[in-house]
Design an enzyme around this catalytic site. Sequence first.
Site, PDB file in Angstrom:
ATOM      1  N   ARG A  26       0.982  -1.172   0.085  1.00 41.79           N
ATOM      2  CA  ARG A  26       0.166   0.166  -0.029  1.00 41.79           C
ATOM      3  C   ARG A  26       0.833   1.126   0.121  1.00 41.79           C
ATOM      4  O   ARG A  26       0.473   2.357  -0.437  1.00 41.79           O
ATOM      5  CB  ARG A  26      -0.799  -0.017   1.261  1.00 41.79           C
ATOM      6  CG  ARG A  26      -2.034   1.192   1.051  1.00 41.79           C
ATOM      7  CD  ARG A  26      -2.880   1.114   2.377  1.00 41.79           C
ATOM      8  NE  ARG A  26      -3.877   0.000   1.947  1.00 41.79           N
ATOM      9  CZ  ARG A  26      -4.125  -1.125   2.345  1.00 41.79           C
ATOM     10  NH1 ARG A  26      -3.431  -1.353   3.576  1.00 41.79           N
ATOM     11  NH2 ARG A  26      -4.942  -1.740   2.154  1.00 41.79           N
ATOM     12  N   ALA A  27       1.917   1.225   0.667  1.00 42.73           N
ATOM     13  CA  ALA A  27       3.010   2.457   0.692  1.00 42.73           C
ATOM     14  C   ALA A  27       3.512   2.828  -0.549  1.00 42.73           C
ATOM     15  O   ALA A  27       3.403   4.150  -1.121  1.00 42.73           O
ATOM     16  CB  ALA A  27       4.079   2.048   1.455  1.00 42.73           C
TER      17      ALA A  27
END
Length: 665
Positions: free
Chosen positions: A287-288
């Site tokens: 997700r980062a």
Amino acid sequence: MPPTDQLYPFPAVLGGDPDAPGGLDAMALALILCVVDPGIGGVLVRGEKGTAKSTLVRALTQILPPIDVIAGDRFSTDPAEPNPLSPDGSFGPDTAVETRPVRLVELPVGATEDRVAGSIDLQQALSDGAVHFEPGLLAKAHRGILYVDEVNLLHDHLVDLLLDAAAMGAVTVERDGISVSHSARFVLVGTMNPEEGELRPQLLDRFGLTVEVAAPRDPAQRAEVVRRRLSFDADPQAFRAQYANAEERLRIRIGQAQSMLARVQLTDAALLKIAEVCSAAGVDGMRADIVMARAAAAHAAWHGREDVNVEDLRVAARLALPHRRRRNPFDAPGLGDDELDELLPPDTGDGPDPDPDTDPDGPGGGHGDDDTGDAPPPGPAGQQEPTSAPADHVPVGAGEPYKTRLFTVRGVGEGQAGRRSRARTTTGRRTRSQSSTGSGIHLVETVRAAAPHQVARGRSGGRLLMRPTDLRRAVREGREANLVVFVVDTSGSMAARQRMHQVKTAILSLLLDAYRRRDRVGVVTFRDRAAEIALPPTSSVDIAARRLADLPAGGRTPLAEGLMKAAELVRREHVRDPSRRPLLVIVTDGRATAGPDAIGRSRQVAEHLANEGISCIVVDCESGRMRMGLAATLAQHLNAVHVALADVNAQALTDIVRSATPGAA
């Protein structure tokens, strides 16, 4: 939310020309990037109280371009959406369209599940044979901003709702065989004071960006903040008029950035650099990478560029990575400038204008990132090691925390939903039903209550004839959060380094367990001739861990005073929150040596606590071959659970059971 003419102007919080270098700080920039690209996932704002966090969020809607919605639709359906998900029906090509401002919907931390997700009027559905769905806050926030103040205090069942909505972009309400679905895509903005407790990791990761805020320390800047606030309070409309042009420029610039976003190019080289940075930063999951890519593209669009450069990546990394690097609640989030320079060296060539977040302490602002680059390295479990200590007192550190046994309060409570003791809650397994006109109606029990009265009500066929007195609500049993008070003996008999190391490790482990179970924690210590409240009850277990790092030890053992101080703390907290039941965790070897008749007074106080019905755990720290068993005797007077210090570790207890069981693996 206050009326529009009562909202503080967005530029006034920042205190400068929004197009000038340093005119926008980190918090404002993060908010704007998320409205340029809502797919970033929202903003979490961490900071001390009184730093204008809520003021800036509420002012945000005034600089956002308006949106088109289908006229009369309660779910803010986009007319351009090909297959809208709206319970208000299908819409043809000739459906009327209206333009309205973007909504800011505030979600109270004490809201019910029905209020958030929406509810069905079951009484009307059963009597009229039609489903009437009342939209909740998630429906109202669709295509807008959902704001949660004190988001770290949000109940777990509401956190689950937000997680599902954020992941799916839709909400489905299913109750009693009725299913209603609608779209729910919004920018999630949460503000919190870390002193009140940390955020659940699952929700923390859902926030795309995070910023740390602090009040300005410069007296001139603080005076300017006060001057503007007083001017606004005296005449809000006149004050807002001063910033009308600045707000309009921001509104136009945001609209241009939203239009340009689709043309921004993320090259393979930029994507590879994002992957390298996220990997080197040690973040979990993918997700980062996605958030950083979206934030970099939005930042480029905000500056009117179609190519992503190094400065875009640096801004995105500073906002998207810090909160994803935490390994446990005692680790402080952050990304220092030195570390960022190592991961993403600044571009020495001609680049864009300085980023708007380069001056976090601009006039009236104070929403910048905290500089963590020069912070000392954390000690075990994130505790800060002291730089120096007196020669006669070298602090004993704690070891790595472990999984502890589950200690609970006796009986069934009715406190705030959590994960420790049995309680009647809004979620959990159904145990029975009771008459009610509130939420959570149980269909089967309602029908059973109405069935015997149908003849008397004149029913000969058709729909069931209902009365409000027929409605039944399900009574459910789940788990509650508790007030866990650690009563720690720091007298001379506990001062041996090895024993204090074991005690601090056990308390640290129990603190981590309390964090996971959503408890409030307090710490009482006793030594020499007195007891003190080392930490008033708080939801921030990392503060408790820091207080634990340097507990003084030595002197006599005022056990009675320690128990009395704990009883005083429990009484005071009961006045504040009567539904939160206490659990005393008394860490001692059971000795009582301070004052006349120390043993007798300790027994009297212990029996008083037992008569009050306060649940207690006595963690026995006595060691050696010759043991006096004083802690076990204390547990008897307290009517408490007695557990050896080594047995607090759940794995150690499991190993003992396995070794005593023939053939156990």
